[in-house]
Design a protein around this motif. Structure first.
Motif, PDB file in Angstrom:
ATOM      1  N   LEU A 108       0.957  -1.261  -0.052  1.00 59.47           N
ATOM      2  CA  LEU A 108      -0.131  -0.041   0.001  1.00 59.47           C
ATOM      3  C   LEU A 108       0.900   1.150  -0.052  1.00 59.47           C
ATOM      4  N   LYS A 109       1.730   1.271   0.818  1.00 65.89           N
ATOM      5  CA  LYS A 109       2.670   2.620   0.947  1.00 65.89           C
ATOM      6  C   LYS A 109       3.525   2.548  -0.196  1.00 65.89           C
ATOM      7  N   GLU A 110       4.076   1.522  -1.081  1.00 63.89           N
ATOM      8  CA  GLU A 110       4.590   1.756  -2.216  1.00 63.89           C
ATOM      9  C   GLU A 110       3.825   1.756  -3.485  1.00 63.89           C
ATOM     10  N   ARG A 111       2.387   1.856  -3.295  1.00 61.74           N
ATOM     11  CA  ARG A 111       1.399   1.953  -4.455  1.00 61.74           C
ATOM     12  C   ARG A 111       1.593   0.881  -5.456  1.00 61.74           C
ATOM     13  N   ARG A 112       1.742  -0.482  -4.852  1.00 60.13           N
ATOM     14  CA  ARG A 112       1.907  -1.680  -5.580  1.00 60.13           C
ATOM     15  C   ARG A 112       0.591  -2.245  -5.742  1.00 60.13           C
ATOM     16  N   ALA A 113       0.190  -3.207  -6.606  1.00 59.41           N
ATOM     17  CA  ALA A 113      -0.941  -3.812  -6.464  1.00 59.41           C
ATOM     18  C   ALA A 113      -1.149  -4.738  -5.367  1.00 59.41           C
ATOM     19  N   LEU A 114      -2.295  -4.424  -4.535  1.00 62.12           N
ATOM     20  CA  LEU A 114      -2.609  -5.616  -3.406  1.00 62.12           C
ATOM     21  C   LEU A 114      -3.952  -5.869  -3.731  1.00 62.12           C
ATOM     22  N   VAL A 115      -3.873  -7.255  -3.803  1.00 62.26           N
ATOM     23  CA  VAL A 115      -5.436  -7.765  -4.181  1.00 62.26           C
ATOM     24  C   VAL A 115      -5.893  -8.597  -2.866  1.00 62.26           C
ATOM     25  N   LEU A 116      -6.967  -8.364  -2.304  1.00 64.77           N
ATOM     26  CA  LEU A 116      -7.723  -8.909  -0.987  1.00 64.77           C
ATOM     27  C   LEU A 116      -8.914  -9.659  -1.581  1.00 64.77           C
ATOM     28  N   VAL A 117      -8.898 -10.897  -1.273  1.00 62.10           N
ATOM     29  CA  VAL A 117     -10.048 -12.075  -1.643  1.00 62.10           C
ATOM     30  C   VAL A 117     -10.510 -12.129  -0.044  1.00 62.10           C
ATOM     31  N   PRO A 118     -11.266 -11.232   0.436  1.00 63.83           N
ATOM     32  CA  PRO A 118     -11.952 -11.578   1.678  1.00 63.83           C
ATOM     33  C   PRO A 118     -13.092 -12.472   1.670  1.00 63.83           C
ATOM     34  N   ARG A 119     -13.424 -13.263   2.544  1.00 62.30           N
ATOM     35  CA  ARG A 119     -14.339 -14.145   2.801  1.00 62.30           C
ATOM     36  C   ARG A 119     -14.958 -14.142   4.124  1.00 62.30           C
ATOM     37  N   GLU A 120     -16.118 -13.779   4.124  1.00 64.80           N
ATOM     38  CA  GLU A 120     -17.117 -13.947   5.418  1.00 64.80           C
ATOM     39  C   GLU A 120     -18.362 -13.649   4.808  1.00 64.80           C
ATOM     40  N   THR A 121     -19.412 -14.267   5.886  1.00 67.01           N
ATOM     41  CA  THR A 121     -21.073 -13.671   5.346  1.00 67.01           C
ATOM     42  C   THR A 121     -21.697 -14.218   6.464  1.00 67.01           C
ATOM     43  N   PRO A 122     -22.704 -13.406   6.851  1.00 63.70           N
ATOM     44  CA  PRO A 122     -22.927 -11.872   6.128  1.00 63.70           C
ATOM     45  C   PRO A 122     -21.550 -10.995   7.118  1.00 63.70           C
ATOM     46  N   LEU A 123     -21.479  -9.668   6.357  1.00 59.17           N
ATOM     47  CA  LEU A 123     -20.489  -8.879   6.689  1.00 59.17           C
ATOM     48  C   LEU A 123     -21.028  -7.844   7.665  1.00 59.17           C
ATOM     49  N   SER A 124     -20.335  -7.801   8.931  1.00 58.68           N
ATOM     50  CA  SER A 124     -20.728  -6.600   9.633  1.00 58.68           C
ATOM     51  C   SER A 124     -20.510  -5.048   9.204  1.00 58.68           C
ATOM     52  N   ALA A 125     -20.916  -4.131   9.943  1.00 54.94           N
ATOM     53  CA  ALA A 125     -20.321  -3.028   9.670  1.00 54.94           C
ATOM     54  C   ALA A 125     -18.978  -2.721   9.915  1.00 54.94           C
TER      55      ALA A 125
END
Ligand SMILES: Cc1cc2nc3c(=O)[nH]c(=O)nc-3n(C[C@H](O)[C@H](O)[C@H](O)COP(=O)(O)O)c2cc1C
Length: 213
Positions: free
Chosen positions: A128-145
């Motif tokens: 993130l700090k170096e502005r490179r690609a970071l792909v996050l594949v989050p898994r949960e359901t349902p999602l809380s606030a």
């Protein structure tokens, strides 16, 4: 599309390790250099959902995956949870892109908070700090606030939030087609060439499909 030289890939303790394993297989088949990391919780999930024991020691893990997916020598390196001497721990030597797949809500929260308390979190922080690609594949359901706020924070910081949500308009014939649908989208974001699933508006049969190991 040209393949980046080096991709960091992390498995964390969310359900969905089949996505992560298939992604690793495809990255190696595409001749990417891969830095692999996984959390202790990912090892628990691997046993639970795949009856698979992921080695704890990095060198044993590297041999295990290199043999499983036919990696060439030096193509795959596995780093331990607190290997602060790994290149990806520093902004001076980040990977070209990173994926966390699957990504637990715990790791999402830690990255969103900038904790950098283990090498997965630190490597993501660096991307993130170096502005490179970071792909996050989050898994949960349902999602809380809380989940949604963390995901929004990460999207605003530059991460790609890519939930494992396969489409059904390609008429999948089984689970492996659903997995490949998601992995294809991740590879697109990482800039790695593939012919895993047909693209909209193109022929239904992919010409160079990567067969499963
Ligand atoms: C079988 C199993 C499935 C799990 N599935 C999920 C999940 O889908 N999403 C999630 O956020 N956490 C899930 N968890 C809980 C995480 O593993 C737990 O929060 C862990 O602390 C995450 O640590 P990590 O992010 O360092 O891998 C699961 C745990 C187990 C044992």
């Amino acid at each position: 599309m040209s393949s980046p030289r080096t991709i960091s890939l992390a498995f964390t303790g969310a359900s969905g390790l089949p996505y992560g394993l298939r992604l690793l297989e495809c990255l190696l088949a595409a001749q990417a250099r891969v830095y692999l990391l996984y959390s202790p919780a990912a090892q628990v999930v691997a046993r639970q959902e795949l009856d698979l024991t992921l080695p704890t020691q990095p060198h044993a893990a590297a041999s295990f995956f290199a043999e499983r997916y036919g990696a060439r020598p030096g193509q795959l390196t596995v780093f331990g949870r607190e290997d602060w001497l790994a290149p990806i721990a520093s902004g001076s030597n980040p990977a070209d892109a990173m994926a966390i797949c699957p990504c637990s809500m715990g790791t999402i929260g830690a990255i969103a908070s900038g904790l950098a308390d283990n090498l997965i979190e630190r490597a993501a922080d660096v991307m993130l700090k170096e502005r490179r690609a970071l792909v996050l594949v989050p898994r949960e359901t349902p999602l809380s606030a809380i989940h949604l706020e963390n995901l929004l924070k990460l999207a605003r910081a530059g991460a790609v939030i890519l939930p494992p949500s396969p489409g059904f308009y390609t008429h999948p014939e089984g689970i492996s087609d659903l997995v490949d649908f998601v992995v294809a989208r991740i590879l697109d974001q990482l800039g790695v060439a593939h012919a895993l699933s047909p693209r909209w508006g193109e022929a239904r049969v992919a010409p160079q499909k990567i067969e499963r190991a």
